[in-house]
Every structure is written in C-alpha cells, then in structure tokens.
Scaffold this active site. Structure first.
Site, PDB file in Angstrom:
ATOM      1  N   LYS A 133       1.120  -0.916  -0.194  1.00  0.00           N
ATOM      2  CA  LYS A 133       0.237  -0.297  -0.429  1.00  0.00           C
ATOM      3  C   LYS A 133       0.797   0.901   0.103  1.00  0.00           C
ATOM      4  CE  LYS A 133      -4.058  -2.637   2.504  1.00  0.00           C
ATOM      5  NZ  LYS A 133      -4.508  -2.341   3.508  1.00  0.00           N
TER       6      LYS A 133
ATOM      7  N   GLN B 161      -4.909  -1.236   9.304  1.00  0.00           N
ATOM      8  CA  GLN B 161      -4.774  -2.090   8.729  1.00  0.00           C
ATOM      9  C   GLN B 161      -5.646  -3.778   9.250  1.00  0.00           C
ATOM     10  OE1 GLN B 161      -3.404  -3.184   5.861  1.00  0.00           O
ATOM     11  NE2 GLN B 161      -4.382  -5.319   5.856  1.00  0.00           N
TER      12      GLN B 161
ATOM     13  N   ASP C   9     -11.583   2.936   3.673  1.00  0.00           N
ATOM     14  CA  ASP C   9     -11.855   1.252   3.910  1.00  0.00           C
ATOM     15  C   ASP C   9     -13.018   1.355   3.535  1.00  0.00           C
ATOM     16  OD1 ASP C   9     -10.123  -0.391   4.011  1.00  0.00           O
ATOM     17  OD2 ASP C   9     -10.036  -0.944   5.863  1.00  0.00           O
TER      18      ASP C   9
END
Ligand code: NAD
Length: 281
Positions: free
Chosen positions: A52, A96, A119
C-alpha cells in the site's frame, strides 16, 4: 474466454490517479495523504501495508505508516486516530485488520472520521452506500465492480449472484450491483442449493474463502465470474472458483492471483483521492 487482467487494469487506474494527483497539487498546492496504522507483526499484514505504501508513493500521494507492537493499548490507538482525524495533511486513515484480540475492531472503525474512512467500513459510509448516497466504498468490492464494468459497461437487468455475505466483500458488492440495476441474490453458508442459485447468474462474485468452491457445472454459459478468494493450498494460492473448469464456461473470469487483488490497492488510492477532493469543497 476473456481473462480479466486485474494487474493491467490496476496499472491503468494508478496511472490515471497519478495524473489526478499532479492536477490536484497544481490546483490546491497540496497533496492527498494516506496514513496506515499497523499493529503487530503478522506477516500478511506487513506485506499488504508495504504494498500500500509503495503504491501510494508511486502515484504521488503522501504516505505514512504508524506501527505499534501487538501489546499496544486500545486507548493509545484510539487517541492516535483522533489526532489524525483533525490533521489537515491526512486525507485518509486505514487501520490494517485483523487487530489483536484486546482491541475492539468496531470501536476502532467508529473512531475514524467517516470523511477519512478510506476502507468504507464506518457505519455512516455503510449506510450511505446502501442508501445510494456518496460514500467511501470498500476497496475490494469497488475493484470487482470496476472490473465487471470494464467487461460489460451496461449490466442493468442482469442477474447477479454474490457468494459470501461479509461486511468486507459480499454486502457492499450487493449494494454496488443493485445501484447498477442488477437483480442481486446474496448467498452464504446457510444457502440451501448454492449450485442452482449460481446457475441462474449472469454475474457471479465469489468471496467465501473456500478453495475452488464454484465448479464448472455451477456456471451458466457466458457468465462473468469474479473470484475474490485468496486461499493458501498445497498447490499454491487458489481462488474460490475452480479456474480450469469455469474458464471453459464463462465469458470472462478473473485469475488468482492477478485478478481482484491488484485492484484492491489501486482502489484504496482512489478512495484517498476522493476523500481529499471532498475535503476541499
Ligand atoms: P469472511 O470469512 O468474512 O466471509 C465468508 C463468507 O462466505 C461468509 O459470509 C459465509 O457465510 C460465506 N460462506 C462460508 N461458507 C460458505 C459456503 N459453503 N457456501 C456459501 N457461502 C459460504 O470472508 P471475506 O473476508 O469476505 O473473504 C473471502 C475471501 O476473499 C477470502 O479468501 C479472503 O482471503 C479473500 N479476500 C480477498 C481480497 C482481495 O483483495 N482479493 C480482499 C479481502 C478478502
């Protein structure tokens, strides 16, 4: 059969985003920024976060990773999120997953400012997506959606079957296809006859986590099949779809790896840029 090359589509998307970032820089004299919080030393999470970070830098975003040991207190993480929420240089925040057991996942998700929730997991974004309003959209289903639209731009009236009802994949995928006027069936572990459900589908999205669950004789001729699954097996990484069998029936199919996976990260970058743009209005 069309092999849906997620790597190529993701590279094209990143190129597009790179152009957009340089345009935004000229326009606002600022660059969108993504901050990732990584807790613990789980290898897959470390690999995802490294990828990422690399991709974010590649398209010209500011990128920062904040690392904590497994033993970090929940309070410390929540305080850091609150700090990032009011930091004008941070456009997107991602924590995460998975998290260590002593940290409440839902509390973490709900502490992120919905306008920085890249997200798309915050209940406000989930609600907005299902109401058809503007929202951050979870990266993997967004990637699947873009791949489907690449193969068939007009899917209005198509019958779609989603296998798996997770908040991460199946449920948001349903909303995205409903928005495109598909007739959507969402199936799960308690579905009575999965094969006959799948056999009716023009579009199948499999997000289950069971190696090669979807067989060739479950798929109608010329269906579009999107395989989200990533399963470690003795023969290597395989998806939730039996690739050899289904490739003989489908009109288009994503490989694993190289299908949905690369799109997920590209969509995270896209979401970060969208959050930045909304914050500049
Ligand atoms: P999950 O475990 O949260 O959900 C799985 C879903 O599958 C559940 O809704 C369950 O009801 C359903 N299910 C279980 N057994 C079933 C059965 N026999 N028949 C029908 N449905 C069944 O999983 P998830 O987080 O959505 O992930 C699914 C898969 O996608 C995993 O392999 C994961 O590694 C992969 N994944 C890939 C990406 C990517 O970027 N490509 C991203 C996230 C997850």
């Amino acid at each position: 059969m069309i092999l849906i090359d997620g790597k190529k589509v993701a590279a094209e998307l990143r190129e597009e985003l790179k152009g957009e970032v340089s345009q935004l820089k000229k326009q606002h004299n600022k660059i969108p920024g993504l901050t990732v919080i990584l807790i613990g030393d789980l290898t897959p999470s470390q690999i995802y976060v490294r990828n990422k970070e690399r991709s974010a830098k590649e398209v010209g975003l500011n990128s920062e990773v904040i690392k904590y040991p497994d033993s970090v207190e929940e309070k410390t993480v929540l305080e850091k999120i609150k700090e990032l929420n009011v930091d004008a240089t941070v456009s997107g925040i991602l924590v995460q997953l998975p998290l260590p057991k002593h940290i409440d996942k839902q509390k973490v998700i709900e502490t992120i400012d919905p306008s920085k929730d890249v997200d798309g997991f915050h209940p406000m974004n989930v609600g907005n997506l299902s109401s058809g309003y503007e929202s951050s959209i979870p990266c993997t289903p967004l990637g699947c959606y873009l791949l489907i639209k690449k193969i068939e731009p007009n899917i209005s009236g198509k019958k779609a079957v989603i296998v798996g009802r997770s908040n991460l994949n199946g449920k948001p995928m349903t909303q995205l296809l409903l928005k495109e006027n598909c007739t959507v069936t969402i199936t799960h572990s308690k579905t009575k006859d999965l094969k006959s459900e799948c056999l009716q589908a023009d579009i199948i999205v499999a997000a289950v986590g069971i190696p090669e669950l979807v067989k060739g004789d479950w798929v109608k001729k010329d269906a579009i099949v999107i395989d989200v699954g990533i399963n470690k097996t003795e023969k290597g990484i395989v998806g939730d779809v039996n690739f050899n069998e289904v490739s003989k029936k489908a009109k288009a199919l994503t490989p694993v790896p190289g299908g949905v996976g690369p799109m997920t990260i590209a969509c995270l970058l896209k979401n970060t840029i969208e959050c930045f743009k909304r914050s500049q209005i």
